[in-house]
Design an enzyme around this catalytic site. Structure first.
Site, PDB file in Angstrom:
ATOM      1  N   ASN A 264       3.100  -3.989  -0.642  1.00  0.00           N
ATOM      2  CA  ASN A 264       2.046  -3.910  -1.669  1.00  0.00           C
ATOM      3  C   ASN A 264       2.741  -3.703  -3.017  1.00  0.00           C
ATOM      4  OD1 ASN A 264      -0.064  -3.202  -3.340  1.00  0.00           O
ATOM      5  ND2 ASN A 264      -0.610  -1.317  -2.245  1.00  0.00           N
ATOM      6  N   TRP A 265       2.777  -4.767  -3.801  1.00  0.00           N
ATOM      7  CA  TRP A 265       3.487  -4.681  -5.090  1.00  0.00           C
ATOM      8  C   TRP A 265       2.676  -3.919  -6.144  1.00  0.00           C
ATOM      9  CZ3 TRP A 265       6.376  -9.936  -6.473  1.00  0.00           C
ATOM     10  CH2 TRP A 265       7.437 -10.100  -5.578  1.00  0.00           C
ATOM     11  N   LYS A 266       1.392  -3.635  -5.839  1.00  0.00           N
ATOM     12  CA  LYS A 266       0.518  -2.965  -6.822  1.00  0.00           C
ATOM     13  C   LYS A 266       0.580  -3.705  -8.165  1.00  0.00           C
ATOM     14  CE  LYS A 266       1.075   1.197  -4.155  1.00  0.00           C
ATOM     15  NZ  LYS A 266       1.053   2.646  -4.084  1.00  0.00           N
TER      16      LYS A 266
ATOM     17  N   HIS B 290      -7.709   0.564  -0.341  1.00  0.00           N
ATOM     18  CA  HIS B 290      -6.526   1.379  -0.681  1.00  0.00           C
ATOM     19  C   HIS B 290      -6.988   2.641  -1.398  1.00  0.00           C
ATOM     20  CE1 HIS B 290      -2.804   2.666  -2.547  1.00  0.00           C
ATOM     21  NE2 HIS B 290      -2.184   1.941  -1.636  1.00  0.00           N
TER      22      HIS B 290
ATOM     23  N   SER C  46       5.414   6.230   1.281  1.00  0.00           N
ATOM     24  CA  SER C  46       6.844   6.561   1.153  1.00  0.00           C
ATOM     25  C   SER C  46       7.710   6.052   2.308  1.00  0.00           C
ATOM     26  CB  SER C  46       7.025   8.068   0.958  1.00  0.00           C
ATOM     27  OG  SER C  46       6.384   8.489  -0.247  1.00  0.00           O
TER      28      SER C  46
ATOM     29  N   GLU D  62      -5.893   4.099  -3.894  1.00  0.00           N
ATOM     30  CA  GLU D  62      -5.929   3.975  -5.363  1.00  0.00           C
ATOM     31  C   GLU D  62      -7.213   3.295  -5.822  1.00  0.00           C
ATOM     32  OE1 GLU D  62      -2.051   2.170  -5.823  1.00  0.00           O
ATOM     33  OE2 GLU D  62      -1.159   4.056  -5.154  1.00  0.00           O
TER      34      GLU D  62
ATOM     35  N   GLU E 240      -2.744   5.716   5.550  1.00  0.00           N
ATOM     36  CA  GLU E 240      -1.961   6.085   4.380  1.00  0.00           C
ATOM     37  C   GLU E 240      -2.415   7.449   3.869  1.00  0.00           C
ATOM     38  OE1 GLU E 240      -0.124   2.483   2.354  1.00  0.00           O
ATOM     39  OE2 GLU E 240      -2.109   2.687   1.520  1.00  0.00           O
TER      40      GLU E 240
ATOM     41  N   GLY F 180       4.818   0.311  -0.359  1.00  0.00           N
ATOM     42  CA  GLY F 180       4.610   0.141  -1.797  1.00  0.00           C
ATOM     43  C   GLY F 180       5.941  -0.026  -2.512  1.00  0.00           C
ATOM     44  N   GLY F 181       6.416   1.047  -3.114  1.00  0.00           N
ATOM     45  CA  GLY F 181       7.613   1.009  -3.953  1.00  0.00           C
ATOM     46  C   GLY F 181       8.801   0.279  -3.340  1.00  0.00           C
TER      47      GLY F 181
ATOM     48  N   GLY G 293       3.740   7.173  -2.786  1.00  0.00           N
ATOM     49  CA  GLY G 293       4.520   7.209  -4.023  1.00  0.00           C
ATOM     50  C   GLY G 293       5.111   8.578  -4.341  1.00  0.00           C
TER      51      GLY G 293
END
Ligand code: PGA
Length: 247
Positions: free
Chosen positions: A11-13, A95, A210, A97, A165, A231-232, A171
């Site tokens: 997930n590049w967000k 998600h 993470s 977010e 999640e 993600g990251g 993150g």
């Protein structure tokens, strides 16, 4: 019983421009000969170009959200049909977010899941508790409630995944212990079977929050973990491939 086919999704967000397409290409090139299902969900602006850049490879592309309606006066939104038209085959929905930042309820997430199915997209439906909810001993209740509320009955027999999640692990560099992950994943599986019968045995249950190359091996081999939503660590091909190799 067919065992769930693992999925690793990045997930590049809200990260990435044309210059990032080389990362997707590097991931795609390294997938030759592997049987893992791997997806990258770039920002909507990049889906079509990414699809062109990885054409002919096994790398799948996904969106990060969609509107429930097909089209209309919804300034700034993207429909499931538009994502499919751009070359996506999956979409992340619910998600945290989006749930926290845009007030998305389980009912809205369920409507978006219906939209994804209508457009032929495979939904990745996210659930997870906050730190306060975990501290209050409510993690299982919250997560299984989200599964019941966000997954419409029409998912029975369709290809989809659920991503657990924990909000506090996204993150932050914090991850639950392996027994904590297993406890929630086993509860999600039981809920899927309760709701969908035998169909509930096949969707992979991804862990997200993470995940990195150094912890992927332990997480991916935990009970009922059928992949990861990353993600990251999905932004750089080298890190993402380190996670994929741990499968
Ligand atoms: P993270 O994000 O891997 O950067 O923690 C996971 C996610 O939000 O899907």
């Amino acid at each position: 019983m067919t065992s769930p086919t693992p999925l690793i999704a990045g997930n590049w967000k809200m990260n990435g421009t044309a210059a990032s397409l080389s990362e997707a290409q590097a991931v795609a090139a390294a997938l030759a000969g592997t049987s893992a299902r791997v997806a990258i969900c770039p920002p909507a602006t990049l889906v079509e170009r990414a699809a062109g850049a990885v054409k002919g490879t096994a790398l799948l592309l996904g969106g990060q959200d969609c509107r429930a309606e097909v089209s209309g006066a919804f300034t700034g939104d993207v429909s499931a049909e538009m994502l499919a038209d751009a070359g996506a085959s999956l979409v992340i929905l619910g998600h945290s977010e989006r749930r926290a930042g845009y007030g998305e309820t389980d009912a809205l997430v369920a409507a978006k899941v219906e939209a994804a199915l209508r457009a032929g997209l495979e939904p990745i439906i996210c659930v997870g508790e906050t730190l306060d909810e975990r501290k209050a001993g409510k993690a299982l209740e919250i997560v299984t409630g989200q599964v019941r509320g966000s997954l419409p009955a029409t998912l029975a027999g369709k290809t989809f995944s659920v991503a657990y999640e924990p909000v506090w692990a996204i993150g932050t560099g914090l991850t639950p212990t392996t027994p904590e992950i297993e406890e929630v994943h086993i509860a999600i599986r039981a809920t899927l079977v309760e709701v969908f019968g035998d169909h509930g045995k096949t969707p992979p249950i991804l862990y997200g929050g993470s995940v990195k190359p150094s912890n992927a091996d332990e997480i991916l081999h935990a009970a009922e973990v059928g992949g990861a939503l990353v993600g990251g660590a999905s932004l750089k091909a080298e890190d993402f491939l380190g996670i994929i190799k741990a499968l």
